[in-house]
Design a protein around this motif. Structure first.
Motif, PDB file in Angstrom:
ATOM      1  N   UNK A  10       0.822  -1.278   0.057  1.00 42.50           N
ATOM      2  CA  UNK A  10       0.023   0.044  -0.025  1.00 42.50           C
ATOM      3  C   UNK A  10       0.768   1.300  -0.078  1.00 42.50           C
ATOM      4  N   UNK A  11       2.124   1.166   0.691  1.00 45.67           N
ATOM      5  CA  UNK A  11       2.955   2.452   0.760  1.00 45.67           C
ATOM      6  C   UNK A  11       4.400   1.751   0.960  1.00 45.67           C
ATOM      7  N   UNK A  17       6.018   4.512   8.479  1.00 40.88           N
ATOM      8  CA  UNK A  17       6.567   4.820   9.804  1.00 40.88           C
ATOM      9  C   UNK A  17       6.258   6.377   9.885  1.00 40.88           C
ATOM     10  N   UNK A  18       6.303   6.971   9.007  1.00 39.78           N
ATOM     11  CA  UNK A  18       5.796   8.393   9.183  1.00 39.78           C
ATOM     12  C   UNK A  18       4.424   8.503   9.775  1.00 39.78           C
ATOM     13  N   UNK A  22       2.591   9.611  13.430  1.00 42.33           N
ATOM     14  CA  UNK A  22       1.876  10.849  13.803  1.00 42.33           C
ATOM     15  C   UNK A  22       0.473  10.401  14.086  1.00 42.33           C
ATOM     16  N   UNK A  23       0.228   8.957  14.270  1.00 47.95           N
ATOM     17  CA  UNK A  23      -0.996   8.447  14.747  1.00 47.95           C
ATOM     18  C   UNK A  23      -1.258   8.740  16.099  1.00 47.95           C
ATOM     19  N   UNK A  24      -2.618   9.027  16.323  1.00 52.34           N
ATOM     20  CA  UNK A  24      -2.921   9.221  17.826  1.00 52.34           C
ATOM     21  C   UNK A  24      -2.416   8.102  18.604  1.00 52.34           C
ATOM     22  N   UNK A  25      -2.168   8.532  20.123  1.00 51.50           N
ATOM     23  CA  UNK A  25      -1.783   7.670  21.002  1.00 51.50           C
ATOM     24  C   UNK A  25      -2.605   6.176  21.294  1.00 51.50           C
ATOM     25  N   UNK A  26      -4.008   6.495  21.035  1.00 53.65           N
ATOM     26  CA  UNK A  26      -4.962   5.457  21.159  1.00 53.65           C
ATOM     27  C   UNK A  26      -5.042   4.556  19.881  1.00 53.65           C
ATOM     28  N   UNK A  27      -4.115   4.668  18.944  1.00 58.94           N
ATOM     29  CA  UNK A  27      -4.287   3.923  17.708  1.00 58.94           C
ATOM     30  C   UNK A  27      -2.666   3.278  17.408  1.00 58.94           C
ATOM     31  N   UNK A  99      11.504   3.676  17.732  1.00 61.03           N
ATOM     32  CA  UNK A  99      10.206   3.369  17.855  1.00 61.03           C
ATOM     33  C   UNK A  99      10.013   1.547  17.252  1.00 61.03           C
ATOM     34  N   UNK A 100      11.001   1.384  16.132  1.00 61.37           N
ATOM     35  CA  UNK A 100      11.025   0.115  15.706  1.00 61.37           C
ATOM     36  C   UNK A 100      12.303  -0.522  15.845  1.00 61.37           C
ATOM     37  N   UNK A 101      12.515  -1.568  16.463  1.00 62.24           N
ATOM     38  CA  UNK A 101      13.683  -2.500  17.062  1.00 62.24           C
ATOM     39  C   UNK A 101      14.069  -3.538  16.057  1.00 62.24           C
ATOM     40  N   UNK A 102      15.233  -3.905  15.775  1.00 60.42           N
ATOM     41  CA  UNK A 102      15.608  -5.141  15.166  1.00 60.42           C
ATOM     42  C   UNK A 102      15.214  -5.997  16.350  1.00 60.42           C
TER      43      UNK A 102
END
Length: 192
Positions: A10-11, A17-18, A22-27, A99-102
């Motif tokens: 889709x992308x 990651x961008x 920027x997604x709300x903390x609830x998502x 935010x994204x770890x190996x």
């Protein structure tokens, strides 16, 4: 505009990651098989199961750290990103990482199914492939709908060679490198 086929993502992972940043903390967003997925907010039983498991891990393996919803790179999917309900790793493993770890160094990942059919498909089918491909030694699936616990182990290629569902109430052996026994009787209280 060229129509997107099912094989096309889709992308790009950078775009995902961008978006996730920027997604709300609830998502909580995941990117598996080139598709964006929304991880449902846990209900009370889901959250209680994860907290119960965290407590068991800390009792048996106080030398490790159980992190909830930690972002992992799962490259089995083209640049995939997953947020397991729990990741068991050495205490300082996630310190200083983004935010994204190996995944190298993670000893076990945990998923607890929810009532969301899309999330259930990811937990039962897509995530085991990604976790096995990255070499995570143990994938623990707590399936509330089926009232079973499956310990996936012995990753080879894109699958785990071992993994048989056991009913809630069974004593489960979590193999090395996790290495402890998990009594699952309490999970009967939280089945759907």
């Amino acid at each position: 505009m060229t129509p997107m086929t099912s094989d096309q993502p889709q992308m790009l992972v950078e775009e995902f990651e961008e978006l996730a940043r920027h997604a709300p903390e609830t998502v909580a967003l995941e990117f598996l098989n080139g598709k964006v997925g929304v991880k449902p907010m846990p209900d009370g039983n889901h959250g209680t199961i994860v907290a119960w498991l965290l407590q068991r891990c800390m009792q048996h393996r106080p030398d490790l750290f159980f992190s909830r919803n930690r972002g992992l790179k799962v490259e089995a999917y083209p640049n995939g990103r997953a947020r397991p309900d729990g990741s068991l790793a050495p205490q300082t493993f996630f310190a200083g990482k983004g935010e994204w770890s190996e995944p190298e160094g993670v000893l076990m990942v945990v998923e607890v199914t929810s009532r969301d059919s899309d999330a259930n498909r990811r937990d039962r089918i897509e995530k085991p492939t990604g976790y096995a491909t990255t070499g995570i030694p143990v994938y623990l699936l707590i399936d509330r709908e089926a009232a079973t616990v499956t310990v996936h182990s012995e990753p080879k290629g894109s699958r785990y060679r071992s993994g048989t569902p056991q009913p809630f109430g069974t004593v489960i052996e979590l193999p090395n490198p996790v290495g402890f026994t998990l009594e699952t009787e309490k999970l009967k209280d939280f089945a759907d």
